[in-house]
Design a protein around this motif. Structure first.
Motif, PDB file in Angstrom:
ATOM      1  N   ARG A   1      -7.483  -2.246  -5.586  1.00 26.96           N
ATOM      2  CA  ARG A   1      -6.810  -3.428  -6.125  1.00 26.96           C
ATOM      3  C   ARG A   1      -7.376  -3.787  -7.505  1.00 26.96           C
ATOM      4  O   ARG A   1      -6.642  -4.258  -8.388  1.00 26.96           O
ATOM      5  CB  ARG A   1      -7.007  -4.596  -5.163  1.00 26.96           C
TER       6      ARG A   1
ATOM      7  N   ARG B   1     -10.175  -3.170  -1.820  1.00 23.51           N
ATOM      8  CA  ARG B   1     -10.562  -4.061  -2.926  1.00 23.51           C
ATOM      9  C   ARG B   1     -10.827  -3.253  -4.203  1.00 23.51           C
ATOM     10  O   ARG B   1     -10.486  -3.699  -5.306  1.00 23.51           O
ATOM     11  CB  ARG B   1     -11.781  -4.876  -2.529  1.00 23.51           C
TER      12      ARG B   1
ATOM     13  N   LEU C   1     -10.484  -8.419   5.697  1.00 16.27           N
ATOM     14  CA  LEU C   1      -9.656  -8.715   4.523  1.00 16.27           C
ATOM     15  C   LEU C   1      -8.749  -9.905   4.826  1.00 16.27           C
ATOM     16  O   LEU C   1      -7.525  -9.772   4.884  1.00 16.27           O
ATOM     17  CB  LEU C   1      -8.812  -7.496   4.137  1.00 16.27           C
TER      18      LEU C   1
ATOM     19  N   GLU D   1      -5.459 -10.859   2.676  1.00 17.15           N
ATOM     20  CA  GLU D   1      -4.283 -10.008   2.579  1.00 17.15           C
ATOM     21  C   GLU D   1      -3.328 -10.232   3.747  1.00 17.15           C
ATOM     22  O   GLU D   1      -3.704 -10.758   4.793  1.00 17.15           O
ATOM     23  CB  GLU D   1      -4.699  -8.533   2.524  1.00 17.15           C
TER      24      GLU D   1
END
Length: 307
Positions: free
Chosen positions: A292, A289, A25, A28
């Motif tokens: 999100r 994800r 990721l 992030e």
């Protein structure tokens, strides 16, 4: 998004996870200390209170399959969704360990190993796999895979779960009466139940008395499922023929514990199926994800059930 990584681990293990998660990721921001900016947390049995006072916290991802220690924290924010780890690599490793242990009991390999130490040459009876009855307790992700692998190897497999289930090649059971009957006929019992208040201390003297005399017991779930003094008494009395144990009330298992030296106990150092950080990091990324984007994360925990 600011993501907190929190757990009880050595610095080297934490740094390994952090590197893999950052790679999975990269968009992030990862932090190791809680703060008001934290929106999600990736945890491995974090210290009690580690997740309180985070006003923006909206999702918790556990790196371990078991979440009983996490749920036992009274400060855990209510209403925040939690997902547990279902690692593909672990899903492969656990059935492998279970098959090894069942083969060891069915074919007498543990006894043959003891014979070697005595320089004793003695061939044991060799029943067919279809004549060896295996009972798997817990038909979740891991238990279901274990039951099906053993059935595919020709074993006579029954599976017990709290709710009705269906698995190809497996006789699926539920209810206390069915459990008592299945315990009384099984040559090998494998525990893969989740640890909840209902299953804590499940294998006590009364439960072990329901086992077929001389049956083998394989515990690959949690040490707290077993009343260890009662298991030792059942082994000494011959009610349990051999125990293969991967998990214990206290870990690491203390050096003075009688399990280490008991002639009918095989001790594994909690290695039946370890989370593979590489595949787990990919699953964490996919779940974060999904959350999100407003989608349901995989393997969400039902808090009232405890798993």
């Amino acid at each position: 998004m600011s993501i907190l990584l929190s757990g009880r681990w050595e610095a080297a293990e934490r740094d390994q996870w952090l590197a893999l998660l950052r790679a999975a990721l990269p968009e992030e921001s990862w932090v190791l200390e809680p703060g008001p900016e934290v929106e999600a947390a990736v945890v491995a049995n974090p210290p009690p209170g580690a997740l309180q006072g985070l006003p923006r916290l909206g999702f918790i991802q556990s790196l371990w399959a078991g979440v009983e220690k996490l749920l036992a924290d009274d400060t855990l924010p209510a209403g925040v969704p939690i997902a547990r780890m279902v690692d593909p690599a672990m899903n492969e490793a656990m059935p492998q360990t279970a098959l090894w242990a069942v083969l060891g009991l069915h074919r007498g390999f543990f006894e043959i190993q003891a014979q070697q130490r005595r320089a004793e040459w003695r061939q044991l009876a060799q029943p067919r796999a279809g004549e060896w009855r295996v009972l798997v307790l817990g038909l979740g992700e891991l238990g279901g895979r274990v039951a099906q692998l053993l059935a595919a190897q020709g074993y006579a497999v029954s599976g017990y779960s709290r709710r009705p289930a269906e698995l190809p090649g497996v006789r699926c059971l539920h209810g206390e009466a069915a459990l008592a009957a299945a315990l009384g006929e099984a040559d090998t019992v494998i525990n893969l139940m989740p640890l909840t208040e209902a299953t804590r201390g499940f294998f006590d003297a009364a439960r072990l008395a329901q086992f077929k005399r001389g049956a083998g017991f394989i515990n690959l779930a949690r040490g707290a499922h077993v009343v260890e003094a009662d298991l030792l008494a059942a082994l000494d009395a011959g009610r349990i023929g051999r125990a293969v144990l991967d998990v214990f009330q206290v870990e690491p298992l203390p050096a003075a514990h009688p399990f280490w030296s008991h002639e009918r106990v095989t001790v594994l150092p909690h290695t039946a199926a370890q989370t593979d950080a590489r595949s787990a990091a990919a699953l964490v990324a996919a779940n974060l994800r999904a959350w999100r984007a407003g989608r349901e994360p995989a393997h969400r925990v039902e808090r009232d059930r405890g798993y």
